[in-house]
Design a protein around this motif. Structure first.
Motif, PDB file in Angstrom:
ATOM      1  N   LYS A  59       0.815  -1.223   0.000  1.00 36.86           N
ATOM      2  CA  LYS A  59       0.000   0.000   0.000  1.00 36.86           C
ATOM      3  C   LYS A  59       0.850   1.275   0.000  1.00 36.86           C
ATOM      4  CE  LYS A  59      -4.152  -1.987   0.437  1.00 36.86           C
ATOM      5  NZ  LYS A  59      -5.331  -1.766  -0.411  1.00 36.86           N
ATOM      6  N   LYS A  60       1.967   1.252   0.719  1.00 34.92           N
ATOM      7  CA  LYS A  60       2.847   2.425   0.719  1.00 34.92           C
ATOM      8  C   LYS A  60       3.339   2.716  -0.692  1.00 34.92           C
ATOM      9  CE  LYS A  60       7.393   4.036   2.225  1.00 34.92           C
ATOM     10  NZ  LYS A  60       8.648   3.682   2.947  1.00 34.92           N
ATOM     11  N   GLU A  61       3.755   1.672  -1.403  1.00 34.70           N
ATOM     12  CA  GLU A  61       4.244   1.843  -2.775  1.00 34.70           C
ATOM     13  C   GLU A  61       3.125   2.291  -3.704  1.00 34.70           C
ATOM     14  OE1 GLU A  61       7.806  -1.510  -2.866  1.00 34.70           O
ATOM     15  OE2 GLU A  61       5.710  -2.165  -2.864  1.00 34.70           O
ATOM     16  N   ILE A  62       1.908   1.824  -3.432  1.00 36.23           N
ATOM     17  CA  ILE A  62       0.765   2.235  -4.253  1.00 36.23           C
ATOM     18  C   ILE A  62       0.480   3.719  -4.057  1.00 36.23           C
ATOM     19  CG2 ILE A  62      -1.735   1.957  -4.572  1.00 36.23           C
ATOM     20  CD1 ILE A  62      -1.282  -1.051  -3.883  1.00 36.23           C
ATOM     21  N   VAL A  63       0.527   4.185  -2.821  1.00 39.20           N
ATOM     22  CA  VAL A  63       0.332   5.612  -2.560  1.00 39.20           C
ATOM     23  C   VAL A  63       1.390   6.433  -3.289  1.00 39.20           C
ATOM     24  CG1 VAL A  63       0.524   7.395  -0.776  1.00 39.20           C
ATOM     25  CG2 VAL A  63      -0.895   5.378  -0.380  1.00 39.20           C
TER      26      VAL A  63
ATOM     27  N   TYR B  60     -10.946  11.394  -4.673  1.00 39.96           N
ATOM     28  CA  TYR B  60     -12.220  10.710  -4.908  1.00 39.96           C
ATOM     29  C   TYR B  60     -12.130   9.203  -4.661  1.00 39.96           C
ATOM     30  CZ  TYR B  60     -13.449  15.124  -7.077  1.00 39.96           C
ATOM     31  OH  TYR B  60     -13.682  16.459  -7.303  1.00 39.96           O
ATOM     32  N   SER B  61     -11.013   8.752  -4.125  1.00 40.37           N
ATOM     33  CA  SER B  61     -10.886   7.321  -3.842  1.00 40.37           C
ATOM     34  C   SER B  61     -11.515   7.014  -2.488  1.00 40.37           C
ATOM     35  CB  SER B  61      -9.416   6.887  -3.863  1.00 40.37           C
ATOM     36  OG  SER B  61      -8.669   7.572  -2.882  1.00 40.37           O
ATOM     37  N   TRP B  62     -12.205   5.887  -2.399  1.00 42.50           N
ATOM     38  CA  TRP B  62     -12.919   5.519  -1.169  1.00 42.50           C
ATOM     39  C   TRP B  62     -12.538   4.097  -0.798  1.00 42.50           C
ATOM     40  CZ3 TRP B  62     -15.798   8.458   2.061  1.00 42.50           C
ATOM     41  CH2 TRP B  62     -16.514   7.799   3.061  1.00 42.50           C
ATOM     42  N   SER B  63     -11.874   3.929   0.336  1.00 46.39           N
ATOM     43  CA  SER B  63     -11.407   2.618   0.768  1.00 46.39           C
ATOM     44  C   SER B  63     -12.256   2.015   1.881  1.00 46.39           C
ATOM     45  CB  SER B  63      -9.949   2.710   1.248  1.00 46.39           C
ATOM     46  OG  SER B  63      -9.104   3.183   0.219  1.00 46.39           O
TER      47      SER B  63
ATOM     48  N   ALA C 116       4.295   6.905   3.604  1.00 47.29           N
ATOM     49  CA  ALA C 116       4.727   7.668   2.429  1.00 47.29           C
ATOM     50  C   ALA C 116       4.998   9.129   2.768  1.00 47.29           C
ATOM     51  CB  ALA C 116       3.674   7.568   1.328  1.00 47.29           C
ATOM     52  N   GLY C 117       4.664   9.535   3.992  1.00 49.22           N
ATOM     53  CA  GLY C 117       4.875  10.919   4.401  1.00 49.22           C
ATOM     54  C   GLY C 117       3.980  11.888   3.667  1.00 49.22           C
ATOM     55  N   ALA C 118       2.745  11.461   3.386  1.00 50.44           N
ATOM     56  CA  ALA C 118       1.828  12.284   2.596  1.00 50.44           C
ATOM     57  C   ALA C 118       0.472  12.384   3.281  1.00 50.44           C
ATOM     58  CB  ALA C 118       1.653  11.691   1.203  1.00 50.44           C
ATOM     59  N   LYS C 119      -0.223  13.476   3.038  1.00 52.16           N
ATOM     60  CA  LYS C 119      -1.594  13.611   3.515  1.00 52.16           C
ATOM     61  C   LYS C 119      -2.532  12.843   2.581  1.00 52.16           C
ATOM     62  CE  LYS C 119      -1.270  18.062   5.902  1.00 52.16           C
ATOM     63  NZ  LYS C 119      -1.837  19.430   6.002  1.00 52.16           N
TER      64      LYS C 119
ATOM     65  N   CYS D 180      -9.497   0.998   6.116  1.00 61.28           N
ATOM     66  CA  CYS D 180      -9.130   2.356   6.531  1.00 61.28           C
ATOM     67  C   CYS D 180      -7.770   2.374   7.219  1.00 61.28           C
ATOM     68  CB  CYS D 180     -10.184   2.918   7.478  1.00 61.28           C
ATOM     69  SG  CYS D 180     -11.646   3.608   6.666  1.00 61.28           S
ATOM     70  N   THR D 181      -7.531   1.385   8.081  1.00 62.71           N
ATOM     71  CA  THR D 181      -6.273   1.338   8.821  1.00 62.71           C
ATOM     72  C   THR D 181      -5.093   1.118   7.895  1.00 62.71           C
ATOM     73  OG1 THR D 181      -7.422   0.483  10.768  1.00 62.71           O
ATOM     74  CG2 THR D 181      -5.040   0.185  10.704  1.00 62.71           C
ATOM     75  N   ARG D 182      -5.236   0.237   6.921  1.00 61.50           N
ATOM     76  CA  ARG D 182      -4.153   0.012   5.954  1.00 61.50           C
ATOM     77  C   ARG D 182      -3.904   1.275   5.116  1.00 61.50           C
ATOM     78  NH1 ARG D 182      -2.187  -5.012   5.599  1.00 61.50           N
ATOM     79  NH2 ARG D 182      -3.364  -6.668   6.620  1.00 61.50           N
ATOM     80  N   ARG D 183      -4.967   1.952   4.756  1.00 59.89           N
ATOM     81  CA  ARG D 183      -4.816   3.188   3.982  1.00 59.89           C
ATOM     82  C   ARG D 183      -4.083   4.249   4.812  1.00 59.89           C
ATOM     83  NH1 ARG D 183      -8.650   5.906  -0.234  1.00 59.89           N
ATOM     84  NH2 ARG D 183      -8.003   8.090  -0.152  1.00 59.89           N
ATOM     85  N   ARG D 184      -4.476   4.399   6.069  1.00 56.71           N
ATOM     86  CA  ARG D 184      -3.816   5.390   6.934  1.00 56.71           C
ATOM     87  C   ARG D 184      -2.344   5.063   7.093  1.00 56.71           C
ATOM     88  NH1 ARG D 184      -6.679   4.706  11.017  1.00 56.71           N
ATOM     89  NH2 ARG D 184      -5.314   3.761  12.587  1.00 56.71           N
TER      90      ARG D 184
END
Length: 232
Positions: free
Chosen positions: A175-179, A191-194, A219-222, A209-213
């Motif tokens: 997921k980090k690499e995907i972000v 507009y992405s909804w997880s 990734a150091g991103a908002k 939600c937890t994996r997305r957070r």
């Protein structure tokens, strides 16, 4: 090379569409209603993603799947598991995420969606069906794995005259690499909804939600979705 995309508005499917559009054409995105809790939110956001990319799309009703799904992603009489960062960590008991996956499993969902998309692909003379499968989810969801792709490609070689194949551009990524990839591609993650739920804002507690957070923090991103909703 042209393709049909499976689009749920999730982080993975949105990034997959953006990645494929860098190199080839997508004739249509398919958005499915199988009775999932977040269906209205997923449809709304998927349409916004399609509008962003200028993609044609179809919303397909397969709500008959509600009748055969007893788990919490569809069945609102059961609770969706809540997982913490610690519970999805590498040091955590793996049975926690295994049980969480079982609790949101929908019978043969990816097999059904891919076969429907393959029918569209064959009729529209497309070579591929695009999916958002990735390395992180393949650990607990076998229908996200490279082995599943190999198996279903073999099946489609018999069931489609043009030998439609599954294209999973994120299959080797977590997921980090995907972000990071999505940010590089300027994918419309706002507009992405997880979230497994369909409220006005993500619950922040389900495993998705937890994996997305965790991915955005790593990734150091908002998270652009939370920024758009005024929650970050």
């Amino acid at each position: 090379m042209t393709a049909i995309a499976l689009l749920s508005s999730g982080l993975d499917s949105v990034t997959s569409v953006a990645a494929v559009l860098e190199k080839t054409g997508i004739k249509m995105a398919l958005i499915f209603n199988y009775g999932q809790r977040a269906v209205e939110r997923e449809i709304q956001n998927s349409i916004k993603v399609c509008d962003h990319f200028g993609l044609d799309y179809r919303v397909l009703d397969i709500t008959w799947m509600q009748e055969i799904t007893n788990t919490s992603l569809v069945n609102t009489d059961t609770d969706v598991p809540k997982l913490s960062m610690e519970e999805i960590s590498e040091d955590a008991d793996p049975s926690i995420t295994v049980e969480s996956a079982k609790a949101v499993w929908v019978p043969n969902r990816n097999g059904i969606l891919i076969n429907i998309a393959a029918a569209y692909a064959e009729s529209m003379e497309c070579e591929y069906v695009i999916v958002g499968f990735n390395k992180e989810e393949a650990v607990t969801f076998p229908d996200n794995s490279p082995e599943f792709i190999t198996a279903i490609d073999n099946s489609l070689s018999y069931s489609t005259q043009n030998g439609v194949k599954v294209l999973a551009p994120l299959i080797g990524m977590d997921k980090k690499e995907i972000v990071a990839k999505a940010i590089e591609l300027k994918a419309p993650l706002e507009y992405s909804w997880s979230c497994y739920h369909g409220a006005d804002v993500p619950c922040g507690e389900c495993e998705s939600c937890t994996r997305r957070r965790r991915a955005f923090e790593a990734a150091g991103a908002k998270d652009p979705l939370l920024v758009r909703l005024g929650k970050q």
